[in-house]
Scaffold this motif. Structure first.
Motif, short mmCIF file in Angstrom:
data_model
loop_
_atom_site.label_atom_id
_atom_site.label_comp_id
_atom_site.label_asym_id
_atom_site.label_seq_id
_atom_site.Cartn_x
_atom_site.Cartn_y
_atom_site.Cartn_z
N PRO A 151 157.21 55.77 52.29
CA PRO A 151 158.49 56.47 52.40
C PRO A 151 158.85 56.83 53.83
N GLU A 152 157.81 57.13 54.64
CA GLU A 152 158.08 57.48 56.04
C GLU A 152 158.68 56.32 56.81
N MET A 153 158.17 55.10 56.56
CA MET A 153 158.72 53.93 57.23
C MET A 153 160.14 53.65 56.74
N ALA A 154 160.39 53.87 55.45
CA ALA A 154 161.75 53.70 54.93
C ALA A 154 162.69 54.69 55.59
N ASP A 155 162.23 55.93 55.80
CA ASP A 155 163.05 56.92 56.48
C ASP A 155 163.40 56.49 57.90
N SER B 182 165.62 67.20 56.08
CA SER B 182 164.85 67.76 57.20
C SER B 182 165.54 69.01 57.72
N THR B 183 164.77 69.83 58.42
CA THR B 183 165.33 70.99 59.08
C THR B 183 165.23 70.81 60.59
N TYR B 184 165.56 71.85 61.30
CA TYR B 184 165.54 71.81 62.76
C TYR B 184 164.18 71.38 63.30
N MET B 185 163.10 71.84 62.66
CA MET B 185 161.76 71.56 63.17
C MET B 185 160.88 70.81 62.19
N ARG B 186 161.26 70.71 60.93
CA ARG B 186 160.34 70.20 59.93
C ARG B 186 160.92 69.02 59.18
N GLY B 187 160.11 68.00 58.97
CA GLY B 187 160.50 66.89 58.13
C GLY B 187 160.18 67.20 56.68
N GLY B 188 160.99 66.68 55.78
CA GLY B 188 160.75 66.89 54.36
C GLY B 188 161.25 65.70 53.57
N ARG B 189 160.82 65.60 52.33
CA ARG B 189 161.30 64.55 51.43
C ARG B 189 161.42 65.13 50.02
N SER C 272 162.67 75.94 54.14
CA SER C 272 163.92 75.50 53.53
C SER C 272 163.94 74.00 53.27
N THR C 273 162.78 73.37 53.30
CA THR C 273 162.63 72.02 52.77
C THR C 273 161.23 71.89 52.21
N ASN C 274 160.96 70.76 51.57
CA ASN C 274 159.65 70.54 50.98
C ASN C 274 159.49 69.04 50.71
#
Length: 525
Positions: free
Chosen positions: A61-65, A110-117, A158-160
């Motif tokens: 999924p990370e590569m797809a992103d 994603s947020t300002y500092m954090r990646g999420g899916r 605020s993401t997960n």
């Protein structure tokens, strides 16, 4: 009419020479890679709208992103990717939704500092739609639940991954009312609020960065450049409208639902989704805005001197202090702050003591409007945030900056476990509010301290060994440590017990369980 273009190496370039209207790429066995073709076409024609034949084929999924990010950087929403069928068959009618592969998903996941899916993002635009989104969350207790306004929060909650996000960014109206009051949606940003109030020579203290969303800060505290004069942002809150866990809309203020109003001011994420806030702003015209850079070979002494200067500063002056790991025996200290005065002599008088705590290397001091200071924050575009990784931040409230604290903080910085170490100037009007008046109980510290690092274990070990003994409490918005004892740092025993009682009343099923969750039965240690 859509123009269908086969990904045939022999004919692709010719087929796109005279592109007229949206293009639908058709993948045939042995043809061009559709993602490479889409990137080429998007870069070639700024007006091209492209529909891909399928979602990206990738090993993870990370590569797809990353593939989606490439296209987003070039074409934004001009490229459409057919998404897989929704995994949910009970989506709330009328509520905007985003799932992996949908246009715009990446910028909201994603947020300002954090990646999420997250598995699903719901974007309600009315309190009724918020209730519908919460009903969906109740039907799916297996999904982690995050609440998002501006997506800036350092805490990262605020993401997960694999859960549900309720994004209230669309609830962003701002209405200036009579008597200095302003009604604000949680999805507005503080720079937008400042711009609206500036027309009336009003301002509302709101942290230190105008790009932050209203919702998260207005339920946690709000320590900013005007706090020593106005109090915390929550101290200016006069009413809040919420949708509770069971979908009930309520209004809380000093006159109605008083206990809920008490709880929302400092622990709001545990009790509902805020849909509107009413604040009382104060008269503010021109301010002195300062950015100073100092160099020191004695970090401990410079920090100690800063503490003494800040302790004696008038309420109209607030200065934040920031540094990182020393290099070659020297530390660069950045100070940025505000003097609530438009008089140059007063501004210089207030700032000069701070500038003498090290060797002044650079300075910029201007007379500006408060709204101009907040406007320095970059706008988040239609593509949203694209944070990656996991923020690692620790927080503490410092009752007094002592020699011992300066010594231990200097050791922490020399260890290299933090690249961002900040002291936020408190005191003044913050301490005027009694500690039991709001769920934010830590009213008397001199500073809020925050550190950000890259290695969770290393920062936690150093923080626990060197810093924790100096603190009384922590600030929710800057804390990523999820160990249960952090809840007891955030809320003193009497405050926590009162919050538990309210949790039993307003959220007994613990729907809001993923942001400093309070166990109504008291088993959160």
């Amino acid at each position: 009419m859509d123009q269908r273009i086969a990904l045939d190496p022999a004919t692709f370039a010719a087929a796109t020479t005279h592109l007229d209207g949206p293009a639908v790429l058709e993948d045939h066995e042995g043809g061009l890679d559709p993602w490479t073709a889409a990137v080429w076409l998007a870069a070639r024609d700024d007006n091209a709208r492209i529909t891909l034949p399928a979602a990206p084929a990738a090993v993870s999924p990370e590569m797809a992103d990353k593939a989606l990010d490439t296209l987003t950087a070039l074409a934004g929403t001009r490229v459409r990717v057919p998404g897989a069928p929704s995994r949910f068959d009970d989506l709330p009618d009328g509520v905007l939704k985003l799932e992996p592969g949908d246009p715009g998903y990446r910028g909201r996941s994603s947020t300002y500092m954090r990646g999420g899916r997250p598995a699903l993002i719901l974007r309600p635009r009315t309190p009724g739609e918020v209730a519908d989104a919460l009903a969906f969350a109740r039907r799916h207790p297996e999904l982690a639940l995050g609440l998002r306004s501006g997506g800036h929060g350092i805490s990262g909650r605020s993401t997960n991954t694999g859960g549900l996000i309720i994004d209230v960014g669309g609830l962003n109206s701002i209405e200036v009312l009579a008597n200095g009051h302003v009604r604000v949606g949680p999805g507005a940003t503080w720079k937008q609020v400042a711009a609206a109030l500036d027309k009336y020579d009003l301002a509302l203290g709101s942290g230190d960065y105008g790009g932050v969303g209203v919702g998260g800060l207005a339920t946690a505290g709000g320590i900013g450049f005007l706090s020593r004069e106005q109090g915390l942002t929550i101290d200016r809150l006069r009413a809040v409208e919420l949708v509770l866990a069971d979908g009930t809309p309520v209004r809380a203020s000093d006159d109605e639902n008083q206990e809920l109003f008490w709880a929302v001011r400092g622990a709001g994420a545990n009790f509902g989704v805020a849909t509107a806030f009413e604040f009382e702003a104060e008269a503010v015209t021109e301010v002195g805005w300062a950015q100073l850079a100092l160099v020191t070979q004695d970090l401990e002494e410079s920090m100690r001197q800063f503490g003494e200067v800040a302790r004696d500063a008038p309420r109209d002056t607030t200065v934040f202090w920031l540094t990182g790991q020393p290099r070659q025996g020297q530390s660069v200290i950045q100070m940025y702050g505000m003097v609530d005065s438009g008089d140059p002599d007063t501004i210089v008088e207030r700032l000069t003591p701070f500038a003498t705590t090290g060797l002044l290397a650079q300075q910029q001091v201007v007379v500006a409007r408060y709204a101009d200071v907040m406007a320095q924050a970059a706008d988040v575009g239609a593509e949203g945030h694209h944070g990656r990784g996991e923020p690692i931040s620790r927080s503490g409230f410092l009752p007094r900056l002592t020699d011992e604290f300066a010594r231990d903080a200097a050791e922490l910085l020399r260890s290299g476990t933090t690249f961002f170490f900040q002291l936020r100037h408190m005191g003044g009007a913050i301490a005027d509010t009694p500690s039991d008046a709001t769920a934010f109980a830590h009213r008397t510290p001199e500073f809020s301290v925050a550190a950000i690092g890259m290695d969770r274990q290393a920062l936690d070990e150093a923080w626990d060994r060197l810093m924790v003994r100096h603190f009384d409490g922590l600030y929710l918005s800057f804390e990523t440590d999820r160990r249960p004892e952090r809840l007891h740092d955030a809320f003193p025993p009497a405050t926590l017990e009162r919050l538990r009682e309210l949790k039993r009343r307003y959220d007994p099923g613990r729907l809001f369980r993923d942001n400093f969750p309070i166990d109504p039965q008291g088993e959160d240690r």
